[in-house]
Design a protein around this motif. Structure first.
Motif, PDB file in Angstrom:
ATOM      1  N   PHE A   6       0.740  -1.168  -0.002  1.00  0.00           N
ATOM      2  CA  PHE A   6      -0.183  -0.030   0.062  1.00  0.00           C
ATOM      3  C   PHE A   6       1.096   1.272  -0.010  1.00  0.00           C
ATOM      4  O   PHE A   6       0.537   2.386  -0.647  1.00  0.00           O
ATOM      5  CB  PHE A   6      -0.790   0.088   1.066  1.00  0.00           C
ATOM      6  N   ASP A   9       2.427   1.832  -3.601  1.00  0.00           N
ATOM      7  CA  ASP A   9       1.363   2.229  -4.399  1.00  0.00           C
ATOM      8  C   ASP A   9       1.170   3.822  -4.354  1.00  0.00           C
ATOM      9  O   ASP A   9       1.200   4.704  -5.141  1.00  0.00           O
ATOM     10  CB  ASP A   9       0.080   1.655  -4.445  1.00  0.00           C
ATOM     11  N   SER A  57      -9.731  -6.027  -8.139  1.00  0.00           N
ATOM     12  CA  SER A  57     -10.176  -5.278  -7.106  1.00  0.00           C
ATOM     13  C   SER A  57     -10.404  -3.766  -7.637  1.00  0.00           C
ATOM     14  O   SER A  57     -10.017  -3.436  -8.790  1.00  0.00           O
ATOM     15  CB  SER A  57      -9.463  -5.175  -5.971  1.00  0.00           C
ATOM     16  N   TYR A  59      -9.791  -1.177  -6.152  1.00  0.00           N
ATOM     17  CA  TYR A  59      -8.600  -0.667  -5.656  1.00  0.00           C
ATOM     18  C   TYR A  59      -7.364  -0.744  -6.847  1.00  0.00           C
ATOM     19  O   TYR A  59      -6.995   0.292  -7.304  1.00  0.00           O
ATOM     20  CB  TYR A  59      -7.816  -1.409  -4.471  1.00  0.00           C
ATOM     21  N   ASN A  60      -7.084  -2.012  -7.476  1.00  0.00           N
ATOM     22  CA  ASN A  60      -6.403  -1.994  -8.555  1.00  0.00           C
ATOM     23  C   ASN A  60      -6.777  -1.175  -9.761  1.00  0.00           C
ATOM     24  O   ASN A  60      -6.099  -0.403 -10.386  1.00  0.00           O
ATOM     25  CB  ASN A  60      -6.138  -3.506  -8.927  1.00  0.00           C
ATOM     26  N   PHE A  63      -6.390   2.534  -9.512  1.00  0.00           N
ATOM     27  CA  PHE A  63      -4.846   2.870  -9.525  1.00  0.00           C
ATOM     28  C   PHE A  63      -4.464   2.673 -10.969  1.00  0.00           C
ATOM     29  O   PHE A  63      -3.607   3.686 -11.492  1.00  0.00           O
ATOM     30  CB  PHE A  63      -4.049   2.079  -8.853  1.00  0.00           C
TER      31      PHE A  63
END
Lengths: 215, 10
Positions: A6, A9, A57, A59-60, A63
């Motif tokens: 985390f 990233d 996800s 999240y991925n 990003f």
């Protein structure tokens, strides 16, 4: 997901935002390598091709979109913005794309986990990311006096890679059967490229002096 | 399975 991953990233995102804000605020891209930015854009596009069908996800996915979007904006500023493009140091940013892209393309055809188009493009992106910083490092070396934001950009990028290594160590220790040799070796090479820069960055910081690279 | 495992990272 662990804290190292985390942090990595977030640092990566932060490095890109530092660069984008610098360009936006100062309307200058002096000291920034367009070659490196375009190589990163190629890295993101070839790696995140699976964005639309390989959902992992939120999240991925967020990003991936943000990395492609922000890097596209940087490239756009450097190539198209009427004031910013005039500040681009093209005479010193002479690293040849082919020296990096060709070996990575050949290597991804030879060494990959599976022989299909998307797997090879993904592998290519891993190899290319490992060396994409080189034009930027060469440009820094040539211009000697590194302004603070450019220095911070490269430092944050290197830090992001360092945290990914910690993430792999953590995963290796906690996830049975986790191994990723291709990514590990590329990542170690990538992080290794920053060591020299890190040394001078920390020295300058300790002596609270402006970052200057030796010839 | 391995390459899927790799691709959970960015």
């Amino acid at each position: 997901m662990n804290l190292f991953r985390f942090a990595g990233d977030i640092l990566h995102l932060l490095s890109i935002l530092v660069l984008l804000l610098k360009i936006h605020a100062t309307k200058s891209c002096a000291g920034i390598s367009l070659k490196t930015q375009e190589l990163y854009l190629a890295v993101f596009i070839t790696r995140y091709l699976d964005l639309f069908w390989n959902f992992h996800s939120l999240y991925n996915s967020v990003f991936k979109v943000v990395y492609i979007g922000t890097t596209s904006m940087i490239v756009w500023y450097m190539r198209r913005h009427r004031n910013v493009k005039l500040t681009y140091d093209r005479d010193h940013d002479t690293f040849r794309y082919l020296f990096l892209v060709a070996p990575c393309a050949v290597l991804s055809l030879l060494i990959n986990a599976r022989y299909n188009l998307f797997e090879i493009l993904w592998t290519f992106s891993i190899y290319l990311e490992a060396v994409a910083i080189l034009p930027q490092l060469v440009l820094l070396q040539r211009t000697k006096n590194v302004d603070n934001l450019t220095g911070n950009y490269v430092f944050l990028l290197g830090l992001y890679r360092a945290f990914y290594i910690l993430n792999w160590v953590y995963r290796f220790a906690t996830e049975p059967g986790y191994s990723a040799w291709l990514v590990w070796i590329s990542g170690l090479i990538q992080t290794g490229l920053y060591l020299d820069f890190f040394y001078y960055y920390v020295q300058a910081w300790k002596q609270s002096k402006k970052l200057q690279l030796p010839s | 399975a391995q390459s899927n495992l790799l691709k959970d990272e960015l």
